[in-house]
Design an enzyme around this catalytic site. Sequence first.
Site, PDB file in Angstrom:
ATOM      1  N   THR A   1       0.859  -1.180   0.000  1.00 13.17           N
ATOM      2  CA  THR A   1       0.000   0.000   0.000  1.00 13.17           C
ATOM      3  C   THR A   1       0.896   1.230   0.000  1.00 13.17           C
ATOM      4  O   THR A   1       2.121   1.121  -0.034  1.00 13.17           O
ATOM      5  CB  THR A   1      -0.913   0.025   1.248  1.00 13.17           C
ATOM      6  OG1 THR A   1      -0.119   0.350   2.402  1.00 13.17           O
ATOM      7  CG2 THR A   1      -1.593  -1.327   1.466  1.00 13.17           C
ATOM      8  N   CYS A   2       0.263   2.417   0.074  1.00 10.08           N
ATOM      9  CA  CYS A   2       1.076   3.635   0.069  1.00 10.08           C
ATOM     10  C   CYS A   2       1.896   3.778   1.346  1.00 10.08           C
ATOM     11  O   CYS A   2       2.911   4.472   1.365  1.00 10.08           O
ATOM     12  CB  CYS A   2       0.194   4.866  -0.121  1.00 10.08           C
ATOM     13  SG  CYS A   2      -1.111   5.040   1.125  1.00 10.08           S
TER      14      CYS A   2
ATOM     15  N   GLU B   1      -8.514   3.836  10.564  1.00 12.47           N
ATOM     16  CA  GLU B   1      -8.846   3.997   9.139  1.00 12.47           C
ATOM     17  C   GLU B   1      -9.386   2.687   8.574  1.00 12.47           C
ATOM     18  O   GLU B   1      -8.989   1.599   8.977  1.00 12.47           O
ATOM     19  CB  GLU B   1      -7.627   4.489   8.360  1.00 12.47           C
ATOM     20  CG  GLU B   1      -6.385   3.624   8.488  1.00 12.47           C
ATOM     21  CD  GLU B   1      -6.196   2.711   7.301  1.00 12.47           C
ATOM     22  OE1 GLU B   1      -7.100   2.638   6.452  1.00 12.47           O
ATOM     23  OE2 GLU B   1      -5.145   2.049   7.241  1.00 12.47           O
TER      24      GLU B   1
ATOM     25  N   GLY C   1       0.345  16.089  -4.378  1.00 14.63           N
ATOM     26  CA  GLY C   1       1.220  15.486  -3.385  1.00 14.63           C
ATOM     27  C   GLY C   1       0.491  14.471  -2.521  1.00 14.63           C
ATOM     28  O   GLY C   1      -0.624  14.026  -2.835  1.00 14.63           O
TER      29      GLY C   1
ATOM     30  N   HIS D   1       1.501  -8.929  14.578  1.00 13.84           N
ATOM     31  CA  HIS D   1       1.733  -7.787  13.692  1.00 13.84           C
ATOM     32  C   HIS D   1       0.648  -7.712  12.628  1.00 13.84           C
ATOM     33  O   HIS D   1       0.059  -6.641  12.401  1.00 13.84           O
ATOM     34  CB  HIS D   1       3.111  -7.894  13.037  1.00 13.84           C
ATOM     35  CG  HIS D   1       3.381  -6.794  12.055  1.00 13.84           C
ATOM     36  ND1 HIS D   1       3.748  -5.528  12.453  1.00 13.84           N
ATOM     37  CD2 HIS D   1       3.303  -6.771  10.695  1.00 13.84           C
ATOM     38  CE1 HIS D   1       3.902  -4.767  11.375  1.00 13.84           C
ATOM     39  NE2 HIS D   1       3.631  -5.491  10.306  1.00 13.84           N
TER      40      HIS D   1
ATOM     41  N   GLY E   1      -3.498  20.242  -6.314  1.00  9.95           N
ATOM     42  CA  GLY E   1      -2.246  19.644  -5.865  1.00  9.95           C
ATOM     43  C   GLY E   1      -2.160  18.187  -6.259  1.00  9.95           C
ATOM     44  O   GLY E   1      -3.163  17.552  -6.619  1.00  9.95           O
TER      45      GLY E   1
END
Length: 434
Positions: free
Chosen positions: A49-50, A115, A196, A100, A194
Amino acid sequence: MPIGVVGISHHTAPLAVRERFVFPPEDSAPALLRFAGARGGIEAVLLSTCNRTELYFHAADGAAAAEAAAASLLAGQAGLELERAMPYLYRREGLAGVEHLFRVVTSLDSMVVGEAEIQGQVRSAYEQAASIAAQPGVVGPVLSRLFQSALGVGGRVRSETALAVGAASIPSAAVELARKIFGSLRGRRAIVLGAGEMAELALQCLSSEGVKSVVAARRPGARAQELAQRVGGRAISFDDLVQWLPQADIVAAATSAPHVVLGRELVERALPGGPRRPLLVVDIAVPRDVDPAVGGVPNLFLYDLDDLRQIVEENLGRRRAEIPAAERLVAEAATEYWNWYLSLDVIPLIRTLRGQAEQLRRAEVEKALGKLRHLAPEDRERIESLTQQLLNKLLHVPTVRLREAAANGRGASLLDAARYLFELDSSDTTSTNT
């Protein structure tokens, strides 16, 4: 331990480093095939993922070699020598690896605790690995149960705690405000100023609500084009804002410009007399992208970071209070899975023990019945049932104790003792978890 994970995340590396380790969807399956196909008896799932790239694996043997290969695979994706990549990588083994994953899927390990996206990303990673037809062994029983258990505890945390209640990031707070103004956001139109990281987060939050977005950049290069295509939109130049503003319901400003990019003069030129329907403008940039005077335009609602931060802090306070409850659910689920995993050591031995005992029982019953031919069929059935019940009762306690010992980490010595006491062939009781 044979279960392990090697990865990189926002905890260990900045975005400029993390993005080098990302596996595009089309690269994930070939990478798994290279990793799992190069060695026997290995299962693997790749999560990218990001904010994290992690390779989970289960190796029937050679766990150290599998861990080294996993680190090399990630370093290779980043185009780095292994020595340069290692400071950014973390490794978790055994129960720590299980915990984990469970903390990842429940968002306890996320940049924004609570999230919702991570559970879907973990599910997609697992399903992709499980669907690789050319290599059915990429996901076997160990990782299959691990990821199903992880997704299960993720669902429990969301349903049994308030960990995910309320917006907990600036972009998600902006979306929460938009819902208060517009109700459902499906079909609404947005302009994101934007290209970013913050603009990307805003795009993700908006698209998850069904908003159609365009990306506006000073020079709409490859990055802006990529972000826009990801949400089915398009990239435009700031010079085109006058043309696009009348079509927008929401404007999210998130550039890194050192000066205002959306001034009142531009807004009034695009929207003479103000927008005909409510327009929400959310400025999440530092320094601000939007001239505060824009807030004076009729039918336009302007919010900045201070407005949104108050919403986020209130919600984060509620979420932080839920962390202990979520951690307890994670610990319980991890222990339950780990006990199952450790019990895999004793299953072959128990199967062999019961099989050998059943052969002895059957042989002795047949020998006895051969000398008791005068017995009626129902009496023969009673003897058969009696001996089966005796056998089950005799083996019940040893079976339970073996499973308990495995769960408590004392299985290896008892396995050897059981093989010796019952004269079991060790070749028939080889562990699936060595």
